[in-house]
Design an enzyme around this catalytic site. Structure first.
Site, PDB file in Angstrom:
ATOM      1  N   ARG A 117    -131.932  49.195 -75.428  1.00 23.04           N
ATOM      2  CA  ARG A 117    -130.633  48.498 -75.943  1.00 23.04           C
ATOM      3  C   ARG A 117    -129.420  48.921 -75.038  1.00 23.04           C
ATOM      4  O   ARG A 117    -129.486  50.320 -74.446  1.00 23.04           O
ATOM      5  CB  ARG A 117    -130.201  49.108 -77.363  1.00 23.04           C
ATOM      6  CG  ARG A 117    -131.091  48.510 -78.342  1.00 23.04           C
ATOM      7  CD  ARG A 117    -130.461  48.791 -79.534  1.00 23.04           C
ATOM      8  NE  ARG A 117    -129.495  48.023 -79.948  1.00 23.04           N
ATOM      9  CZ  ARG A 117    -128.343  48.823 -80.533  1.00 23.04           C
ATOM     10  NH1 ARG A 117    -128.238  50.132 -80.685  1.00 23.04           N
ATOM     11  NH2 ARG A 117    -127.275  48.019 -80.836  1.00 23.04           N
ATOM     12  N   LYS A 183    -136.582  60.577 -82.164  1.00 24.25           N
ATOM     13  CA  LYS A 183    -136.726  59.166 -81.992  1.00 24.25           C
ATOM     14  C   LYS A 183    -138.388  59.009 -81.333  1.00 24.25           C
ATOM     15  O   LYS A 183    -138.761  59.817 -80.581  1.00 24.25           O
ATOM     16  CB  LYS A 183    -136.094  58.599 -80.985  1.00 24.25           C
ATOM     17  CG  LYS A 183    -136.134  57.009 -80.597  1.00 24.25           C
ATOM     18  CD  LYS A 183    -135.009  56.654 -79.742  1.00 24.25           C
ATOM     19  CE  LYS A 183    -134.993  55.128 -79.635  1.00 24.25           C
ATOM     20  NZ  LYS A 183    -134.057  54.622 -78.824  1.00 24.25           N
ATOM     21  N   ARG A 318    -125.354  63.086 -86.644  1.00 22.00           N
ATOM     22  CA  ARG A 318    -124.944  64.423 -86.328  1.00 22.00           C
ATOM     23  C   ARG A 318    -123.170  64.328 -85.894  1.00 22.00           C
ATOM     24  O   ARG A 318    -122.838  63.905 -85.132  1.00 22.00           O
ATOM     25  CB  ARG A 318    -125.429  65.147 -85.043  1.00 22.00           C
ATOM     26  CG  ARG A 318    -127.122  64.915 -85.242  1.00 22.00           C
ATOM     27  CD  ARG A 318    -127.731  65.613 -83.785  1.00 22.00           C
ATOM     28  NE  ARG A 318    -129.134  65.097 -83.923  1.00 22.00           N
ATOM     29  CZ  ARG A 318    -129.492  65.116 -82.795  1.00 22.00           C
ATOM     30  NH1 ARG A 318    -129.143  65.141 -81.644  1.00 22.00           N
ATOM     31  NH2 ARG A 318    -131.070  64.685 -82.719  1.00 22.00           N
TER      32      ARG A 318
END
Length: 320
Positions: A117, A183, A318
């Site tokens: 992305r 991830k 976070r």
């Protein structure tokens, strides 16, 4: 990639040491020519070692995709396009003339210019991960595709858990697949066509599999791979086939009901629900409590004064 390079990779795929003379005999070339081919393979992200007195080996064995097995799995529902090396499976899918009458699936062992992305590069070393794209045509315009990336994330997560019920995979809105805060995969949706008419849809999926630390050196966030998370159950072909099968099953329901048809499934894997989030969109930043998604796939964030609905942005869990 040349046929001799493919043969060389197959010979090395067991992860064992092979001498230059052995490889040369199998390929019908000199030891010097073997060395040149070994050097060329490094451009595809292969982690190779030269061991004095033993020859060459890969730092870990490779699981090459079983294309026949995958093609049989999708049968008459789609057309499968397989390549050893490509620039980008999404680019290949977009380049296909449309509209298409049935879905087309593009899968490759390696991407030279894999895309994530917002123009980010997706690390795509040879046979280390899963790189696939699905192209199909949809009627009704762009507005009918709201929440598609969330649906794909939920469908992929569900397919992974079907293979390994203990896999703690979640979705970080809108399109990251995460395991224990790291991830493991991402989704890139690209569209072409008419705002209110026929749309050519490309669903790109990248799943981390068995990358070495050197292959992942350019990744700037916490990451993990399915090979380590599935604890001995990692089968690259089985994972790719399960994802493709699940996507092909999901498309008709999505065309009929949109995201609403998958909202319960998405909720099972929602990794931000009930958590404090920071959402950055352009120059704007919003901090609040994530409280689910709308039927169009928008993220609902309670900022303390009202519940806002966000259709895009980068979510961070976070906040320090």
């Amino acid at each position: 990639m040349k046929e001799a390079d493919q043969t060389l990779i197959r010979l090395l795929s067991d992860g064992k040491s092979h001498s230059g003379s052995e490889l040369g005999d199998r390929l019908g070339i000199s030891r010097a020519a073997v060395w040149k081919r070994i050097q060329r393979l490094e451009q595809f992200g292969l982690a190779l070692e030269s061991i004095k007195g033993k020859g060459y080996r890969l730092r870990q064995p490779l699981q090459l995709l079983d294309v026949d097995r995958m093609a049989e799995n999708v049968a008459e529902r789609a057309r499968l396009h397989y390549s050893w090396v490509t620039d980008s499976t999404n680019a290949d899918a977009l380049a296909l003339p449309g509209p298409v009458s049935i879905p087309h699936l593009f899968i490759s062992e390696c991407q030279l210019s894999g895309r994530g992305r917002r123009g980010r590069q997706w690390q795509s070393p040879f046979a280390a991960n899963i790189y696939l794209s699905l192209r199909y045509s949809a009627a009704g315009g762009f507005s009918t595709l709201g929440g598609l990336s969330l649906v794909v994330g939920a469908v992929v997560a569900d397919a992974l858990v079907a293979l390994d019920p203990c896999l703690p995979v979640t979705i970080k809105w809108p399109n990251d697949l995460v395991i224990n805060g790291s991830k493991v995969g991402g989704i890139l949706i690209e569209l072409a066509g008419e705002m209110d008419g026929q749309v050519d849809v490309v669903i790109g999926i990248g799943m981390n599999g068995a990358m070495t630390s050197s292959q992942a050196a350019d990744i700037d966030q916490r990451w993990t791979g399915l090979a380590g998370e599935m604890q001995g159950n990692y089968d690259r072909t089985a994972i790719a086939a399960a994802i493709l099968d699940a996507l092909l099953d999901a498309l008709p329901l999505f065309s009929e009901k949109g995201f609403a048809g998958f909202s319960a499934l998405y909720a099972r894997f929602d990794g931000v629900l009930g958590r404090k989030v920071r959402v950055i969109s352009g120059d704007n930043e919003l901090i609040g409590m994530a409280c689910g998604v709308t039927d169009e796939g928008a993220l609902k964030v309670d900022d303390g004064t009202q519940v806002r609905e966000l259709f895009g942005g980068e979510v961070s869990l976070r906040l320090q």
